[in-house]
Design a protein around this motif. Structure first.
Motif, PDB file in Angstrom:
ATOM      1  N   ALA A  59      -2.683  -2.349   8.874  1.00  0.00           N
ATOM      2  CA  ALA A  59      -2.210  -2.075   7.521  1.00  0.00           C
ATOM      3  C   ALA A  59      -1.451  -0.758   7.460  1.00  0.00           C
ATOM      4  N   VAL A  60      -0.270  -0.779   6.849  1.00  0.00           N
ATOM      5  CA  VAL A  60       0.564   0.415   6.726  1.00  0.00           C
ATOM      6  C   VAL A  60       0.084   1.228   5.532  1.00  0.00           C
ATOM      7  N   THR A  61      -0.299   2.482   5.774  1.00  0.00           N
ATOM      8  CA  THR A  61      -0.881   3.319   4.732  1.00  0.00           C
ATOM      9  C   THR A  61       0.099   4.330   4.161  1.00  0.00           C
ATOM     10  N   LEU A  84       0.796  -1.222   0.000  1.00  0.00           N
ATOM     11  CA  LEU A  84       0.000   0.000   0.000  1.00  0.00           C
ATOM     12  C   LEU A  84       0.830   1.275   0.000  1.00  0.00           C
ATOM     13  N   ALA A  85       2.118   1.213   0.342  1.00  0.00           N
ATOM     14  CA  ALA A  85       2.959   2.406   0.427  1.00  0.00           C
ATOM     15  C   ALA A  85       4.381   2.056   0.012  1.00  0.00           C
ATOM     16  N   GLN A  86       5.037   2.986  -0.698  1.00  0.00           N
ATOM     17  CA  GLN A  86       6.396   2.742  -1.179  1.00  0.00           C
ATOM     18  C   GLN A  86       7.208   4.038  -1.181  1.00  0.00           C
ATOM     19  N   GLN A  87       8.530   3.883  -1.014  1.00  0.00           N
ATOM     20  CA  GLN A  87       9.461   4.998  -1.196  1.00  0.00           C
ATOM     21  C   GLN A  87      10.858   4.456  -1.438  1.00  0.00           C
ATOM     22  N   PHE A  88      11.563   5.055  -2.417  1.00  0.00           N
ATOM     23  CA  PHE A  88      12.950   4.710  -2.694  1.00  0.00           C
ATOM     24  C   PHE A  88      13.874   5.542  -1.820  1.00  0.00           C
TER      25      PHE A  88
END
Length: 460
Positions: A337-339, A292-296
């Protein structure tokens, strides 16, 4: 007390009776009806909504009268200056406390929106606003009345003046699909494109961006040149407008590390898909839950992911696909859940929020939670976090439509800002916070988009 928290006055005045509601004003009990009833609107939901609306209006009235006070006893500009001169405050602490004072002095001002096409401005509800790195432009996703979304770019160069300039085209950039996640992409130059996956309004699948009104693929992530929204050359159509076939995407992220140049990631159902825009090469990493969430990260080609199961894990995209979960370098766990996730500037800490309303700061070196920020409200929505390390502030909008600001240093809740509109599921504000809204010579403050309106909370 948090203005949006549920009131406990009933228990202190009269005992709670199952199936009944005690009205302190009328000093009597009323029977509650299960669910919704058009003839007798006295239900649990209606009572709770009425109480929330009363608190929102009261807080708005206090802000209009400029009764906003600092959350720390005895903290004011003269006391801070005196302590600074006496040497009892370090420069870092002094700057942090000054920013806290500024946050509590922010005043709301409605922004008048203009557009080259007069029929565009103020006709659709804001859903998502995302600023570029320099905070000079804001990409907007707007809901339209007959379903779907429309896109535009707001130029913040005129923020210090009487109005903003909105560059938006009404018909060319429209889709009948739902947008869950948006991020700026640096392909030809910094923040040259916008990346977003598309989701059907009624189904958990995705469709191609309907630039010509035709959906040809079962799903896609679209890369849209920001120059398409410029009114200087409306006939110019840059070539790097492309869609990548995917399915059931929840999140997206663009990589700025040169070791994974021109790559983006999409969080799908039980897998992560990393795609190279130029070569088309793809890497797939299987997961046990929806991402549900992403970051490089920027210092290394590492991708951080937050899952519906509550797990947060990292992937080094330089490695080849592997079966199982041996490629997970760091694993953290939330109870829900991680949003949203945000990697701090030094990349030793990670901020994460979940659907239980918990916001935690994790130390990636020890895999331990070092701080928690209380007061956030969320039950099911994908709500982002906004971190301003320069001013030591954390900003998050809750599902109850309140915008809360915390101190990064000691997790203290500094301010709770009510929405100018009544709280509802389709009126959750989307915000941008920066000390330089409009670029290097911009003005500081909070930009809030809710319904069809845009507000600027400027520093005093």
């Amino acid at each position: 007390e948090d203005p949006s928290s549920s009131s406990s006055t009933q228990s202190s005045v009269a005992p709670e009776l199952p199936g009944f509601y005690y009205d302190p004003e009328k000093n009597r009990y009323f029977r509650l009806l299960p669910g919704h009833n058009n003839h007798n609107p006295l239900t649990k939901d209606s009572i709770q909504h009425k109480a929330m609306e009363c608190k929102r209006l009261k807080l708005l009235e206090e802000e209009e009268k400029q009764h906003q006070k600092t959350t720390r006893a005895g903290l004011n500009s003269s006391v801070l200056l005196q302590k600074r001169q006496l040497g009892s405050l370090t420069p870092t602490s002094y700057c942090r406390l000054v920013h806290e004072l500024k946050v509590n002095c922010m005043q709301r001002r409605k922004i008048e929106i203009h557009s080259p096409d007069s029929s565009v401005a103020g006709t659709n509800n804001f859903k998502i606003i995302v600023a570029d790195v320099a905070c000079e432009r804001i990409f907007t996703v707007n809901d339209v009345e007959h379903g779907g979304c429309k896109y535009g770019i707001i130029n913040l160069s005129g923020l210090g003046k009487e109005s903003l300039t909105v560059e938006m085209y009404d018909n060319l950039y429209f889709t009948n699909r739902k947008v869950n996640s948006v991020c700026w992409a640096s392909l030809t130059h910094p923040d040259s494109h916008v990346l977003y996956p598309l989701k059907k309004k009624s189904e958990l699948s995705f469709s191609k961006l309907c630039l010509m009104g035709i959906a040809e693929t079962p799903g896609c992530a679209s890369l849209l040149p920001a120059s398409l929204f410029s009114s200087t050359n409306p006939g110019d159509r840059p070539g790097m407008l492309c869609s990548f076939k995917i399915s059931t995407a929840w999140s997206c992220a663009w990589c700025l590390n040169p070791q994974a140049d021109n790559c983006f990631s999409t969080g799908l159902t039980r897998r992560v898909l990393v795609t190279n825009v130029v070569t088309g090469h793809r890497q797939t990493f299987g997961t046990s839950s929806d991402v549900l969430a992403q970051q490089f990260a920027t210092q290394t080609p590492v991708l951080y992911n937050g899952c519906r199961s509550g797990e947060i894990f990292s992937i080094d995209v330089r490695q080849r696909n592997r079966k199982g979960q041996s490629w997970k370098a760091i694993r953290l766990f939330h109870g829900s859940a991680v949003t949203s996730i945000h990697l701090m500037e030094a990349e030793h800490y990670l901020m994460a929020a979940d659907m239980a309303g918990k916001i935690k700061l994790w130390d990636l070196r020890t895999a331990k939670c070092v701080k928690q920020y209380k007061g956030h409200h969320n039950e099911y929505a994908l709500l982002p976090l906004h971190v301003n390390e320069e001013e030591g502030l954390l900003i998050a909008v809750g599902q109850d439509c309140y915008t809360r600001i915390w101190s990064l240093q000691d997790t203290h809740l500094l301010r709770t800002i009510p929405s100018p509109h009544p709280s509802s599921k389709d009126a959750i504000p989307s915000v941008v916070f920066s000390s330089r809204l409009g670029g290097s010579r911009g003005v500081p403050g909070l930009l809030m988009a809710v319904k069809q309106d845009l507000y600027h909370f400027s520093y005093n």
